[in-house]
Design a protein around this motif. Sequence first.
Motif, short mmCIF file in Angstrom:
data_model
loop_
_atom_site.label_atom_id
_atom_site.label_comp_id
_atom_site.label_asym_id
_atom_site.label_seq_id
_atom_site.Cartn_x
_atom_site.Cartn_y
_atom_site.Cartn_z
N LEU A 368 0.84 -1.20 0.00
CA LEU A 368 0.00 0.00 0.00
C LEU A 368 0.87 1.24 0.00
CD1 LEU A 368 -2.75 -1.00 2.60
CD2 LEU A 368 -2.84 -1.16 0.11
N PRO A 369 0.40 2.34 -0.58
CA PRO A 369 1.19 3.57 -0.57
C PRO A 369 1.19 4.21 0.81
CG PRO A 369 -0.93 3.92 -1.65
CD PRO A 369 -0.83 2.46 -1.37
N PRO A 370 2.34 4.65 1.30
CA PRO A 370 2.40 5.27 2.63
C PRO A 370 1.57 6.54 2.74
CG PRO A 370 4.60 4.67 1.87
CD PRO A 370 3.68 4.50 0.71
N ALA A 402 11.55 7.96 6.66
CA ALA A 402 12.26 8.09 5.38
C ALA A 402 11.25 8.31 4.26
CB ALA A 402 13.12 6.86 5.11
N PRO A 403 10.75 9.53 4.11
CA PRO A 403 9.76 9.79 3.04
C PRO A 403 10.34 9.45 1.67
CG PRO A 403 9.90 11.63 4.57
CD PRO A 403 11.04 10.72 4.90
N ARG A 404 9.51 8.93 0.84
CA ARG A 404 9.95 8.54 -0.50
C ARG A 404 9.80 9.71 -1.46
NH1 ARG A 404 6.56 2.82 -0.78
NH2 ARG A 404 7.46 1.88 1.11
N GLU A 405 10.79 9.84 -2.32
CA GLU A 405 10.71 10.88 -3.33
C GLU A 405 9.72 10.45 -4.42
OE1 GLU A 405 14.48 11.84 -4.93
OE2 GLU A 405 15.36 12.43 -2.99
N ALA A 406 9.00 11.43 -4.92
CA ALA A 406 8.03 11.15 -5.98
C ALA A 406 8.76 10.70 -7.24
CB ALA A 406 7.20 12.38 -6.27
N ILE A 407 8.23 9.67 -7.88
CA ILE A 407 8.82 9.14 -9.11
C ILE A 407 8.33 9.97 -10.29
CG2 ILE A 407 9.12 7.09 -10.55
CD1 ILE A 407 8.40 5.39 -8.18
N GLU A 408 9.24 10.30 -11.18
CA GLU A 408 8.86 11.06 -12.38
C GLU A 408 9.37 10.32 -13.61
OE1 GLU A 408 8.76 15.61 -12.85
OE2 GLU A 408 10.65 15.03 -13.80
N ARG A 436 -8.07 12.33 -16.87
CA ARG A 436 -8.94 11.22 -16.49
C ARG A 436 -8.38 10.38 -15.34
NH1 ARG A 436 -10.24 8.57 -22.30
NH2 ARG A 436 -11.51 7.16 -21.01
N LEU A 437 -7.07 10.33 -15.21
CA LEU A 437 -6.46 9.48 -14.17
C LEU A 437 -5.85 10.27 -13.01
CD1 LEU A 437 -4.77 6.74 -16.38
CD2 LEU A 437 -6.74 6.45 -14.89
N GLY A 438 -5.76 11.57 -13.14
CA GLY A 438 -5.25 12.38 -12.05
C GLY A 438 -3.75 12.38 -11.90
N ALA A 454 -0.44 9.60 -5.52
CA ALA A 454 0.05 8.85 -4.36
C ALA A 454 -0.58 7.48 -4.24
CB ALA A 454 -0.17 9.65 -3.09
N HIS A 455 -1.83 7.32 -4.68
CA HIS A 455 -2.53 6.04 -4.51
C HIS A 455 -2.15 5.01 -5.57
CE1 HIS A 455 -5.13 8.45 -7.21
NE2 HIS A 455 -5.35 7.29 -7.81
N ARG A 456 -1.32 5.39 -6.57
CA ARG A 456 -0.96 4.47 -7.65
C ARG A 456 0.51 4.06 -7.53
NH1 ARG A 456 -3.99 4.00 -12.17
NH2 ARG A 456 -2.54 2.27 -12.51
N ASN A 457 0.83 3.27 -6.51
CA ASN A 457 2.22 2.82 -6.37
C ASN A 457 2.55 1.66 -7.29
OD1 ASN A 457 0.60 1.04 -4.98
ND2 ASN A 457 2.10 0.64 -3.36
N ASP A 458 1.61 1.26 -8.16
CA ASP A 458 1.92 0.22 -9.14
C ASP A 458 2.64 0.78 -10.36
OD1 ASP A 458 -0.74 1.46 -9.56
OD2 ASP A 458 -0.74 0.25 -11.40
N ILE A 459 2.69 2.10 -10.49
CA ILE A 459 3.38 2.73 -11.62
C ILE A 459 4.85 2.82 -11.27
CG2 ILE A 459 3.47 4.71 -13.16
CD1 ILE A 459 0.84 3.16 -13.29
#
Length: 805
Positions: A368-370, A402-408, A436-438, A454-459
């Motif tokens: 799950l996403p933190p 240890a906050p995770r950096e956003a993936i780009e 459409r996907l935010g 944040a809710h799509r940690n599968d990407i």
Amino acid sequence: MKVSLRWLSDYVDVTLPAKELAHRLTMSGTEVGGIEERGNGWPGIIVAQIESIEPHPTADSLTLVGLGWPGERIIVVSGATNLKVGDRVPFAPVGAHLVDAETGRPTVVEVAQIHGVASPGVLCSEKELGLSEAHEGVLILPDEAEVGSPLNAVLGDTILDLEVTPNRPDCLSMLGVAREVAAITEAPLNLPDLSYQEEDSDVRDEVEVEILAPDLCPRYSASVVHGVMVGPSPSWLQRRLMAAGVRSINNVVDVTNYVMLEYGQPLHAFDYDTIHGRRIVVRRATPGESLRTLDGLLRTLSPGMLVIADADHPVALAGIMGGSETEVTQSTKSILFESANFSPGSIRQSCRALRLRTEASLRFDKGLPPAMTTVALRRAIKLLVEICGGKASRGLWDLFPAPREAIEFRLTPVELRRVLGMDLTVDQIRDVLAGRLGFDCREDGNALRVRPPAHRNDIQIPADLVEEVARLVGYDRIPTTALAGHLPDHPSQPMHGLVERLSNLLVGCGLQEVITYSLVGQRLLNKMAAEKAVGTLNGLRLANPMTPDQEILRMSLLPSLLECLVGNLRQDEAGPRLFEIGRVYLPRHADLPQERHMLVIGMAGPRWQRQWSRTAVPLDVHDLKGVVEELLDRLNLGETRFIQIADQSSFHPGRTAAVYSKDVRLGVMGELHPAVARNFEVRAPVCLAEFDLEQLLSVVEEEFLRIEPPPRFPAVRRDLALVVPEAAPVAELLEAIRQAGGPLLGQVELFDLFRGEELPQGHKSCGVGLVFRSPDHTLTDTEVDQVEASIIQRLQRLIGARLRE
């Protein structure tokens, strides 16, 4: 995941019919496994309002309830105690179909005379409507239910049963599905309100939180709510949980389950007053610790299991189940809420070790996403304040070491065309991902810089973005093109062809194929040993075998086949005839084992089925030899030789032969050693053969089938009665005849074997049939006599054989 369309409509307008919505969800990657319509079984049942409640004239436990709806007013008899004037209730008139609350079977409502008063209908409980097992009272409908309307318009619902894939844990939530529906239908998404009133007391003054295992708990959020009133949940909450297949317990626990279903983030509620030291510690279990969980079982914890502990001892299994000591009860007044993120691997290992699976662990072990911990926690606090009358402490505990950096990612139309073969502009791609996907999208020349929400940690990789575009644009819009180039040539697989041919031939010989495990136990290997030392073979052992009988990689197929043969022999009067083709694993120093294909054959029992006209005779090694000869003959190996040997430990030393073809040893065949037979407690003769298919393949010709024209010239047959020393093997005799016969000798066979007083001591008589034939002319007696004389001379010189007088 069960999704109620009534509940779903709180977040997104559902305008499509259920079947169409299910189809579009499936085509976009979220498969709908089934559709359940709830309310179709309520024809005729309506919403009525209670206008009066009077005592029954002759029964103190019953009442006369006056019901009304537009144009109608009736009186029915009821024993329910939860009714009051003004309530709106489901009413089933005469002829309506219900579930009998006593038997659970379908029933039809009829006019009933109850203590002298006619009752033309029934006020329905949840069980009678098929909603749940509750039938203690009448189901009270919400005040907004329109009087006189059909019940299915108020409570009817459509449930979609989703088959969520492991990489999409966000779809294990109502909001996750709502986002998918919003993306498919391009409808706006309505998120729940998270605002609530906070009290002056700071949560950090009321509880201390510490993470000692940040590798297993990346984030931990908590808060405290005082002054709660624990009791039943409101009907709307119970109905939504019921639609999702979750049983209602009490309003506090129901809120945690509701938010888990809504956001996909599991939560846990502790009785705040039972937390020792007002301290929460997230740590690994220590040796000897145990915990009595909510299911009443005392569970021993292994070191390394992640637990939630207070100042003294564990109070919950992190991400799996809480402890009974801190359980919320009717006397609970203050709640400590937990919303955390745990390592999927840790959750899976603990679940497997404890054999315990819950709805919470199902979500955590998918990852799950933190970022969801604080959002879900605020939603739970808001509901608890509204439903239970609690007062929320100010602020939240939120430890995120240890906050995770956003993936780009960088995505271009060129990459999209390379993967999908579709031409889409940057604007079209941004419309899908951002609109459409935010996703967060910004232009970078002729490309997009994309950050998933944040809710799509599968990407995790750019190809995931391509997949998102493809599934929303439509897989059916991906163009179809022919494959470039040519298909690769099919590689030759001679071993596969040999195995298939052998199986067919052996089945044709009346044998049955078996398949045994590649793993054996030391116990079985010891039984195969004629002497104690032989059973201790250095096979490769598993580090963690499932059972002692499957701990060693087999080095021979014989032990498993023999075990199967003996088991069948005890059950089958006709006698088993079995074979197996499989791999064995021969250890090599500092390397992986050598894998070799082997064939084993096993035969035991009577030679033929029991019949009144002949006596049962046990089969012997000659029966097995016949099968082996037929097998090798069908493979066109030409002449094969059987040479007696005595070096096979599991075989009878005097009834065992090695099988040769073209000077290549193919395998061994013979009778089972008497000592091994005793180990398996078998008395009947057991005949076995084992062949190395690598060796067999080296002498088999590419074409299994050889076609020859019929002979043009007649054959000449001569029979010889030869007196041969007893020690001379018949196989050696026949091989000497073949070598001396030359090209004119077409066939040799032993047709008689005699021992008696008429012969010199230490000798036997062998009757041998010889068939001579020339491919280009008819043989004369002179030609045959010359070859026959040559054969007799060679036999006298090599074996000491002579013609019998």
